[in-house]
Design an enzyme around this catalytic site. Structure first.
Site, short mmCIF file in Angstrom:
data_model
loop_
_atom_site.label_atom_id
_atom_site.label_comp_id
_atom_site.label_asym_id
_atom_site.label_seq_id
_atom_site.Cartn_x
_atom_site.Cartn_y
_atom_site.Cartn_z
N GLY A 187 -6.69 1.56 4.63
CA GLY A 187 -8.14 1.99 4.27
C GLY A 187 -8.52 2.30 2.97
N GLU A 212 0.77 -1.21 0.02
CA GLU A 212 -0.04 -0.08 0.01
C GLU A 212 0.85 1.10 0.05
OE1 GLU A 212 -2.39 2.68 -0.22
OE2 GLU A 212 -3.29 1.00 -0.25
N LEU A 263 -24.66 13.91 -5.02
CA LEU A 263 -25.68 14.36 -4.03
C LEU A 263 -25.26 14.23 -2.90
CD1 LEU A 263 -28.75 12.40 -6.07
CD2 LEU A 263 -27.87 14.76 -6.23
N GLU A 264 -24.63 13.44 -2.30
CA GLU A 264 -24.11 13.38 -0.89
C GLU A 264 -23.25 14.88 -0.64
OE1 GLU A 264 -24.02 8.66 0.23
OE2 GLU A 264 -21.99 9.76 -0.02
N HIS A 318 -42.35 -2.67 17.78
CA HIS A 318 -43.04 -1.28 17.46
C HIS A 318 -42.61 -0.57 18.57
CE1 HIS A 318 -46.51 1.29 16.75
NE2 HIS A 318 -46.66 1.29 18.26
N VAL A 323 -22.02 19.12 -19.94
CA VAL A 323 -21.02 20.20 -19.70
C VAL A 323 -20.04 19.99 -20.97
CG1 VAL A 323 -19.08 20.69 -18.12
CG2 VAL A 323 -21.25 19.82 -17.04
#
Length: 462
Positions: A39, A33, A182-183, A441, A233
């Site tokens: 991560g 990595e 959108l996030e 419930h 675009v």
């Protein structure tokens, strides 16, 4: 030169999970990595930090709009952007160091550096070559852009730059109405930014259930986001005040311009395989630039495998994780498998949007007879208590057998609720099976049961 049973390239969700599972099964494992932390994109500049900002800004929204309705009288909250970013970074640190702990616990070697594959069974980095019986490429993906758009991660940014802007912009144009756009657009809208989302297609979240898309767009517009759909675009130009986005309507051909302090390019992602040396190895690729693999994740080169964003399928962390587990089990002599028909997808806005299985449009296209069970969260007491009654649960089942084929949820905790349906689908359950399962419930999950009841004689509270 070190020799391993398995050497994984990339420590994102697919890579680190693959390594841990392989180590649990007795293999000698290393992971190469190049980042300073483990991560991958998800934990460092993707899923985790974006969820931290989504949570922080959701709490801001609640304080501004709903605290008073609940009798909580507090001063108007002020945003300390530097502290919010520090909170986000703290969350990242907790998660990435957690992966380091898991590597040590499972005796996995972390080879720090960016790797290449000079020959089958060999991985080179930092001037050293390591041998491995099997190599798994889990190098993930990178943000893709558009012709005429130059990203500088300051004014014209990808999701990476959007997670660490120096200041909250007054205006932002988001190119792409998918999950990332959108996030992040939702985050900045809650912070007071004027957000305009530009999308090439005529609807947001392409590929999702059309009814959910329509409701989702309406709710986001209600929250202050503006949408310009069906437009291409043409380019983005830096200016003294920020940037100008030029776009052309696909229907009329009319060009228009949008000015903003920041432009977020959220047009998807592409496999990241730079520097691996795949061409020289003769690794077969797909027309879309992904690594071609068989059902067992093997590439065209013996002993070389690929999982996650670099191969076909949705670019989702949990899909990569499942593939990581599966290939580790295959290499250990077991029978790893991924059910691609039951991979949930979630958008972590408020309300959340979650989906699993087939959409109504897909079922119509294949000519399959199906039933629809739908229940609004307005009929759910818990949802109304937290001011989130505007969504619904939509369950699809086979008309003849009642077997669940898919589920689409827009509403509170949708990302958690969807897994009840995913488990049911894994076991081949019917809508009636779900409907006859007692649900506590008051919970949001009662809406899922009601949708299942709606596939039969009818929901109780609709």
């Amino acid at each position: 030169m070190a020799t391993y049973d398995l050497l994984v390239i990339g420590a994102g969700p697919g890579g680190y999970v693959c390594a841990i599972r392989a180590a649990q099964l007795g293999l000698k494992v290393a992971v190469a990595e190049g980042r300073a932390t483990l991560g991958g994109t998800c934990l460092n500049v993707g899923c985790i930090p974006s969820k931290a900002l989504l949570h922080a800004t959701h709490e801001l929204h609640e304080a501004n709009h709903n605290f008073g309705r609940m009798g909580l009288v507090v001063p108007q909250p002020q945003v300390d952007w530097a502290r919010m970013l520090a909170y986000k970074d703290e969350v990242i640190g907790q998660n990435t160091t957690g992966i380091e702990f898991l590597f040590k616990k499972n005796k996995i070697d972390w080879l720090k550096g960016y790797a290449s594959i000079p020959a089958p069974g060999q991985v080179a980095l930092n001037g050293e070559t390591h041998e491995a019986r099997a190599i798994v490429i889990a190098s993930g993906s990178q943000a893709s852009t558009l012709p005429g758009v130059t990203v500088d991660e300051e004014v014209v940014v990808t999701s990476t730059g959007a997670l660490s802007l120096k200041a909250i912009p007054q205006s932002m144009v988001v190119i792409g109405a998918g999950v990332i756009g959108l996030e992040m657009g939702s985050v900045y809208s809650r912070l007071g930014t004027e957000v305009t989302v530009v999308e090439y297609l005529d609807q947001i979240t392409p590929g999702m259930d059309a009814e959910v898309c329509k409701q989702f767009q309406r709710l986001l517009q209600k929250q202050g986001l503006t949408f310009v759909l069906g437009t291409a675009v043409q380019g983005v130009e830096r200016t003294a005040a920020g940037a100008v986005v030029t776009h052309k309507s696909r229907k009329t051909g009319k060009e228009d311009r949008l000015e903003a302090e920041v432009v977020l390019v959220a047009t998807g992602r592409k496999p990241f395989v730079d520097g691996l040396g795949l061409d020289a190895l003769g690794v077969q690729m797909t027309p879309r630039g992904q690594i071609a693999t068989d059902a067992g994740f093997a590439t065209s080169v013996p002993g070389l495998y690929a999982i996650g964003d670099v191969r076909e399928g949705p670019m989702l962390a949990h899909k990569a994780e499942d593939e990581g587990v599966a290939v580790a089990e295959i290499l250990a002599g077991q029978h790893g498998h991924v059910n691609y028909g039951v991979i949930p997808g979630v958008i972590y806005t408020t309300p959340e949007v979650a989906t699993v299985g087939q959409t109504e449009e897909q079922l119509k296209a294949e000519g399959r007879a199906y039933k629809v069970g739908k229940f609004p969260f307005m009929g759910n007491g818990r949802a109304k208590a937290v001011f989130q009654g505007e969504g619904f649960v939509k369950l699809l089942s086979d008309k003849a057998t009642d077997r669940i084929l898919g589920c689409h949820i827009i509403g509170p905790m949708a990302g958690d609720l969807i897994h009840e349906v995913a488990v049911a689908m894994e076991f081949g359950a019917s809508a009636e099976d779900l409907a006859r399962t007692c649900h506590a419930h008051p919970t949001f999950s009662e809406a899922v049961r009601e949708a299942a009841l709606a596939c039969g004689d009818g929901a109780i509270h609709a």
